[in-house]
Design an enzyme around this catalytic site. Structure first.
Site, mmCIF file in Angstrom:
data_model
loop_
_atom_site.group_PDB
_atom_site.id
_atom_site.type_symbol
_atom_site.label_atom_id
_atom_site.label_comp_id
_atom_site.label_asym_id
_atom_site.label_seq_id
_atom_site.Cartn_x
_atom_site.Cartn_y
_atom_site.Cartn_z
ATOM 1 N N LYS A 64 0.834 -1.210 0.000
ATOM 2 C CA LYS A 64 0.000 0.000 0.000
ATOM 3 C C LYS A 64 0.863 1.252 0.000
ATOM 4 C CE LYS A 64 -4.294 1.677 1.068
ATOM 5 N NZ LYS A 64 -4.657 2.216 -0.214
ATOM 6 N N GLY A 69 6.033 0.645 6.180
ATOM 7 C CA GLY A 69 6.935 -0.320 5.544
ATOM 8 C C GLY A 69 7.116 -0.042 4.064
ATOM 9 N N CYS A 70 6.043 0.302 3.389
ATOM 10 C CA CYS A 70 6.113 0.562 1.948
ATOM 11 C C CYS A 70 6.892 1.841 1.667
ATOM 12 C CB CYS A 70 4.711 0.620 1.351
ATOM 13 S SG CYS A 70 3.856 -0.965 1.516
ATOM 14 N N THR A 71 6.756 2.823 2.532
ATOM 15 C CA THR A 71 7.522 4.057 2.393
ATOM 16 C C THR A 71 9.004 3.775 2.590
ATOM 17 O OG1 THR A 71 5.661 5.414 3.099
ATOM 18 C CG2 THR A 71 7.854 6.385 3.316
ATOM 19 N N ALA A 74 10.309 1.923 -0.545
ATOM 20 C CA ALA A 74 10.400 2.821 -1.701
ATOM 21 C C ALA A 74 11.561 3.800 -1.544
ATOM 22 C CB ALA A 74 9.083 3.580 -1.878
#
Length: 178
Positions: A64, A69-71, A74
């Site tokens: 998402k 975590g995704c930030t 990325a």
């Protein structure tokens, strides 16, 4: 009391399902052709696997946009982008979020690589990287290092958000020397 037990049981069941489906072995194997895709990025540009022929590709799936975590994942790819480019590799992120969400995420964190919108989940499913709980679906945190010929060179299942980029860089250095 009964209502609280029902809620607890539902939460535990969803947690188990998430754990089970995210830990399952991938159907894809090193050496096989990577599944093709055709998806739109945050700038409404269409990409397919063939666009990356002749280059290494770090294709990473993530759950998402704009979550912790995704930030982290990325931003570590963003910070390693020049080193990856020097090694002849490109980075592409994929989630089931739409192009508008991807555009906001990319702008907020200065992400200079494509974030592909797999809103149907078909591409994530072809990479065995989709968790589909009926009305809720999201991508597993899996990364595929694809060689210049379109073959899977490395799999990173349940990838570490903090270490994924560094792992890809180290493996890419080894693979390029072989």
């Amino acid at each position: 009391m009964m209502e609280e037990l029902t809620i607890l049981l539902a939460v535990m069941t969803l947690g188990f399902m998430f754990w089970y489906f995210s830990r399952r072995a991938a159907a894809l194997k090193v050496g096989q052709s990577a599944p093709d895709f055709r998806l739109i990025d945050q700038h409404e540009k269409t990409y397919s696997l063939t666009d990356f022929r002749g280059k290494w590709l770090a294709l990473y799936f993530y759950p998402k946009d704009d979550t912790p975590g995704c930030t982290k994942q990325a931003c570590t790819f963003r910070d390693g982008l020049q080193e990856l480019a020097d090694l002849g590799a490109e980075v592409v992120g994929v989630s089931v979020d739409d192009t508008s969400s991807h555009a906001d995420f990319a702008t907020k964190f200065h992400l200079q690589f494509p974030l592909l919108a797999d809103t149907t989940g078909e591409v994530a499913a072809s990479y065995d990287s989709l968790i589909n709980l009926g009305i809720i679906k999201f991508a597993k945190r899996n990364t595929f290092l694809i060689d210049p010929y379109g073959k899977i060179a490395r799999l990173y299942l349940s990838a570490s958000a903090a270490r994924n980029s560094a792992e890809v860089i180290e493996d890419l250095k080894r693979l390029r020397m072989a």
